[in-house]
Design an enzyme around this catalytic site. Structure first.
Site, PDB file in Angstrom:
ATOM      1  N   ASP A 336      35.755  30.596  37.379  1.00 37.87           N
ATOM      2  CA  ASP A 336      36.575  31.480  38.187  1.00 37.87           C
ATOM      3  C   ASP A 336      36.633  32.863  37.543  1.00 37.87           C
ATOM      4  O   ASP A 336      36.752  32.983  36.314  1.00 37.87           O
ATOM      5  CB  ASP A 336      37.981  30.871  38.282  1.00 37.87           C
ATOM      6  CG  ASP A 336      38.911  31.674  39.153  1.00 37.87           C
ATOM      7  OD1 ASP A 336      38.621  31.824  40.350  1.00 37.87           O
ATOM      8  OD2 ASP A 336      39.939  32.164  38.628  1.00 37.87           O
ATOM      9  N   GLU A 373      31.828  33.071  39.477  1.00 37.32           N
ATOM     10  CA  GLU A 373      32.336  33.654  40.718  1.00 37.32           C
ATOM     11  C   GLU A 373      32.239  35.170  40.639  1.00 37.32           C
ATOM     12  O   GLU A 373      32.810  35.796  39.740  1.00 37.32           O
ATOM     13  CB  GLU A 373      33.796  33.253  40.934  1.00 37.32           C
ATOM     14  CG  GLU A 373      34.404  33.886  42.178  1.00 37.32           C
ATOM     15  CD  GLU A 373      35.918  33.834  42.202  1.00 37.32           C
ATOM     16  OE1 GLU A 373      36.480  33.792  43.302  1.00 37.32           O
ATOM     17  OE2 GLU A 373      36.544  33.855  41.120  1.00 37.32           O
ATOM     18  N   ASP A 449      38.154  31.042  49.435  1.00 41.20           N
ATOM     19  CA  ASP A 449      38.669  32.406  49.285  1.00 41.20           C
ATOM     20  C   ASP A 449      38.364  33.312  50.468  1.00 41.20           C
ATOM     21  O   ASP A 449      38.741  34.493  50.439  1.00 41.20           O
ATOM     22  CB  ASP A 449      38.089  33.054  48.026  1.00 41.20           C
ATOM     23  CG  ASP A 449      38.764  32.574  46.758  1.00 41.20           C
ATOM     24  OD1 ASP A 449      39.972  32.264  46.813  1.00 41.20           O
ATOM     25  OD2 ASP A 449      38.091  32.501  45.721  1.00 41.20           O
TER      26      ASP A 449
END
Length: 611
Positions: A336, A373, A449
């Site tokens: 992340d 990410e 997301d």
């Protein structure tokens, strides 16, 4: 066509201190000289290519170029001279002048993604919303507390509407999805054709999304705990499936005992000036801590601290190594906001730490897959020494959404591009990273997301099918966000995190069949897994490209516009071969002039398979 030229990166052969590279040109080319340009000592070398052989309708030029002695990356491009002009062929296309170095073909001789990655079809699961395997584990207000500020959690029935925003109950709603449910649905996933799973965070955390970790070494009990992960991992391994978990190590929850904002533990950094964990975070002179985007529940870790390094990646019992080892034995990590982590209150020395993550992971499992990410361009992390791949928002999701939905992700303002713009965007994104990393790029249409792709095209099944065709035929590793294959929709998060509809009456069965057939095709055809890409036609609404290997190829036709008749010029291709139309028994062959007649339905895609 005398101006056809093509460098197959899939056919580069590494030798002891050189690479054998190939260039194809039209057999009736008009070049006076053909060179490959290299810089083995940072100075230009032009190595002339001579004596090509004939392969069908192409000339095949080959030469050995030196492996760069000063860098893991070897850069090169081609220079072709005609009577009154020159052309440079490079990784992002062609130009009449020397391209910038970030568009040169590049090979990393030392660090490459695992071979298995490019063969996978991933499926991303938001665990709390996929399947409820054990209702007794479902959080409710009597057995679960979000945090000590009095905010209550909300237990909802499966399929009930999701909160409109995170400012309300978006993070505190629970439907009961768990790892037991995922394991129970492995048969469904295998029937779909899925070979690998990516799970959003599963470690202890107060929220439903788990991006606020309170214990990196324990699976959330309401997901089934460590035993549920062990069972899932073993079951998947028996089926030949791979498992990727989500690492959230830029920040922790402020309830983590290292910070202990609500004084649930002892010795946390927030209330204790002498805490052993004080330097694990960054505090200013007023006692405020630095957090992810100013969100106070997500304090940022300080990687300048040696103990943080030991806890996250360096130590033998570190977070990254722990879950790669038995009995969990995961195959991959997704990181992340990996580009944001670093020292103190910034991303200082980020590249150093990402490279260290890679070193730690590969030492524990040399075949592990590591992705990060990134919503923006990720070129600097993808040169081989850091990540194997990125979540390919910039190089796949954003151009596809712009072309088919007319929207700029993630800003969600209008963006109109044509097929030539699309092809250029994709080529430039590919052209700045080594080919091995291109094949490993983690392609996605949407995620936890973003709005669902179907939402952005107003639930158009036709445009959704086109996007699925792109996802399963383009260079890189395809990832399907849970439910996309049956038509699950949703706006921006948290709405894109709806429950999977297990009532088959709610499914779009034609879309599901389309996904199943494309996945099956991708798994059967090696050129879709590791072949080069050749752009054949770029008009306003239509893009045609080829995925190529020497022994076979596929042609993909994308039409976002009205129905039309198309004469596709294949005269410049290597051989004249018959094609089978994917998902039908129809066979096509080009006429004597190399024209292939195609009837394109409105808003449709077509895949032609060489026979």
């Amino acid at each position: 066509m005398t101006d056809f030229r093509f460098h197959p990166q899939s056919q580069v052969i590494q030798q002891q201190d050189s690479y054998l590279i190939t260039l194809y040109t039209a057999i009736n080319h008009n070049y006076h000289k053909v060179f490959v340009r290299v810089e083995p000592d940072h100075e230009e070398w032009l190595m002339e290519m001579t004596k090509p052989s004939i392969e069908g309708n192409w000339l095949k030029w080959q030469i050995n170029i030196p492996v760069s002695p000063h860098s893991p990356l070897t850069l090169y491009c081609f220079k072709l001279l005609s009577k009154d002009n020159q052309c440079y062929l490079h990784a992002a296309g062609e130009s009449s002048r020397l391209p910038q170095k970030h568009f040169h073909f590049r090979i990393n001789s030392q660090a490459k993604p695992p071979e298995w990655a490019k063969q996978q079809v991933f499926y991303q699961i938001f665990p709390e919303r996929f399947a409820n395997g054990d209702p007794s584990l479902t959080p409710n207000e009597n057995n679960y507390s979000y945090q000590e500020d009095g905010r209550k959690i909300v237990q909802k029935q499966w399929g009930e509407s999701v909160a409109k925003s995170h400012s309300g109950t978006g993070a505190t709603e629970f439907y009961g999805g768990d790892l037991i449910g995922i394991e129970q649905k492995l048969d469904y996933l295998q029937e779909l054709g899925i070979t690998a799973l990516y799970l959003n965070p599963i470690f202890c955390s107060p929220s439903n999304h788990k991006y606020d970790c309170t214990n990196y070494f324990k699976v959330e009990p309401h997901f089934g705990g460590d035993e549920a992960l062990i069972s899932l991992s073993e079951n998947m391994k028996s089926r030949g499936m791979k498992l990727m978990l989500d690492a959230v190590v830029n920040h922790t929850s402020n309830q983590h005992h290292w910070m202990d904002y609500y004084q649930q533990h002892q010795g946390g950094a927030y209330h204790n000036q002498d805490s052993l964990f004080k330097d694990w975070y960054h505090f200013d002179k007023s006692g405020n801590y630095w957090s992810w985007k100013g969100v106070e529940t997500l304090p940022k870790l300080n990687f300048a601290n040696v103990e943080v390094q030991q806890a996250i990646y360096e130590g033998e019992q570190s977070v990254l190594k722990h879950w790669l080892k038995p009995p969990f034995s995961i195959d991959a990590w997704r990181f992340d906001v990996i580009h944001m982590l670093g020292e103190h209150n910034s991303a200082q020395n980020n590249a150093h730490y990402v490279a260290k993550f890679r070193e730690s992971i590969k030492q524990t499992n040399s075949e592990a897959y590591m992705i990060g990410e990134h919503f923006a361009e990720a070129t600097q992390w993808l040169q081989g020494d850091q990540e194997d791949a990125a979540m390919n928002y910039y190089g796949f999701n954003q151009p596809i959404v712009a072309f088919l939905a007319g929207v700029d992700v993630p800003r969600y303002v209008p963006l109109k591009i044509n097929a030539a713009d699309l092809a250029t965007w994709l080529a430039e994104a590919r052209g700045s990273i080594p080919f091995a990393n291109q094949l490993a790029q983690y392609n996605l249409l949407d995620s936890h997301d973003t709005p669902r792709f179907s939402h952005l095209v107003n639930e158009s099944e036709e445009l959704t099918k086109i996007a699925a065709t792109m996802l399963l035929t383009y260079i890189g590793v395809p990832s399907i966000y849970y439910g996309d294959e049956v038509g699950l929709t949703g706006a921006n998060d948290p709405d894109c995190r709806r429950c999977f509809p297990w009532d088959e009456k709610q499914w779009k069965h034609a879309l599901l069949k389309h996904y199943q057939q494309l996945i099956s095709l991708r798994k059967q055809r090696s050129e879709l897994q590791q072949g080069d890409l050749i752009s054949l036609l770029e008009s306003d609404d239509v893009w045609v490209f080829m995925r190529w290997l020497p022994e076979q190829h596929s042609i993909v036709v994308i039409n976002r516009g009205e129905s039309q008749e198309l004469d596709l010029n294949l005269a410049h291709l290597q051989d004249k071969v018959p094609y089978k139309v994917f998902d039908s028994s129809e066979e096509l062959v080009a006429d004597s002039n190399g024209k292939l007649a195609l009837s394109l339905a409105a808003q449709s895609s077509m895949v032609l398979i060489s026979q």
